[in-house]
Design an enzyme around this catalytic site. Sequence first.
Site, short mmCIF file in Angstrom:
data_model
loop_
_atom_site.label_atom_id
_atom_site.label_comp_id
_atom_site.label_asym_id
_atom_site.label_seq_id
_atom_site.Cartn_x
_atom_site.Cartn_y
_atom_site.Cartn_z
N GLU A 147 0.68 -1.37 0.01
CA GLU A 147 -0.06 -0.16 0.03
C GLU A 147 0.84 1.22 0.02
O GLU A 147 0.58 2.03 0.90
CB GLU A 147 -0.90 -0.16 1.11
CG GLU A 147 -1.94 -1.12 1.22
CD GLU A 147 -3.06 -1.04 2.17
OE1 GLU A 147 -4.14 -1.48 2.17
OE2 GLU A 147 -2.77 -0.68 3.29
N GLU A 336 -5.56 -7.89 -1.22
CA GLU A 336 -6.28 -7.96 -0.11
C GLU A 336 -7.75 -7.48 -0.15
O GLU A 336 -8.12 -6.51 -0.95
CB GLU A 336 -5.71 -6.53 0.80
CG GLU A 336 -4.32 -6.97 1.46
CD GLU A 336 -3.99 -5.83 2.34
OE1 GLU A 336 -4.72 -5.03 2.97
OE2 GLU A 336 -2.59 -5.76 2.55
#
Length: 439
Positions: A147, A336
């Site tokens: 991320e 995810e």
Amino acid sequence: MVKDCRPPTYSRTGVFGEVVERVPGDSGIKDVAIDFYHRYPEDIALFAEMGFNCLRVSIAWTRIYPNGDDAEPNEAGLAFYDKLFDEMAQHNITPLVTLSHYEMPWALVKNYGGWGNRKVIGFFERYARTVFERFKGKVKLWLTFNEINMSLHAPMTGVGLPADSSKAEVYQAIHHQLVASALAVKACHEIVPEGKIGNMLLGGLMYPLSCKPEDVFKTLQENRSWQFFGDVQCRGAYPGYMLRYFRENGFELNITDADRDALKSTVDFISFSYYMTGCVTADEALNNKARGNILNMVPNPHLESSEWGWQIDPLGLRTLLNVLWDRYQKPLFIVENGLGAKDKVEADGSINDDYRISYLNDHLVQAREAIEDGVELMGFTSWGPIDLVSASKAELSKRYGFIYVDRNDDGSGTLARSKKKSFGWYKEVIATHGASLKE
């Protein structure tokens, strides 16, 4: 089992940047977490029982170079991952390995100023080359930074800078990280030529709150604020809109010719997390009414929310997949997606997490629709397949897994594993290649 190779923990870092120095004997729930370190054979066997052919794991930089600038790598740490990957291979599970997942060595923050210091690029490249060389026969799928766009919202977590750092300082640190990511891509292509390496974005898709042109344009700008990370990593250069942003805000980043050359090493695929969408409006008074995973979002009146306030938007996943495919024309990987919830253990030991089944079913249906749209989707790994400590809340009560772990927020519990209802459901989804999903 190799000896415990976990390096000393120097701090406990909150997602918003608060840092508390550790003292001898201090401990926290994250130190043991679910004890995957000692129990991984049992957990991998459960993943194999579900039918996993891929598992996303992360190598802790600190296990390999505890201080970041150590003269030699920690052999015990390397040996642990050898055993982990060997265990996965025995079950025909392909490892998808993240190089840095919010865990840079604290000594690099304390002694060098984190990613704000250009020297950290070299430390990271050495770490990446070390693990590529060691595991090149065992790992063919890699990710650079978890991320990576989160650094804009949680600079301590992402780039090791204090929460009160200026935007110019944060963007300079991000630049160093982008260069390091590109150097890791180049190293991977050299050392693991048959491998593939991708980036990893937080998929923060935003919608305009209304059709007012001001809202639409503001939304474009908000989406570009995270898409630019993908632009650099997939296209090999800063996009013009970011150069304008730097110019107009007086951010004079130190970008060398060598940096520009390094950035030309682009990723093979794009991976991302997806949990929720949000809305954007030019009306600043409305812009801080919802919060999800650190990102402030205006709530969408057409969506329901989880008990943590994260809005549930399966169709948004299809939209995001199409947006990323249209933008980059590179394979995509959902690494995810999942629902954090407070699971209840019934008197007979069962855990009826129908809400998780519903959430994942609806998102997987939309992923299948995106494939029909022409999107090249490499795979899907849920967050997380087993209960773990929530990064945003440092809680175990916010559970995600198909497998329940008997541990509580206060550290109590046996750490015993048990199957939730979603375990059998997901096993069937895999066995039927998605045919069991309900439209």
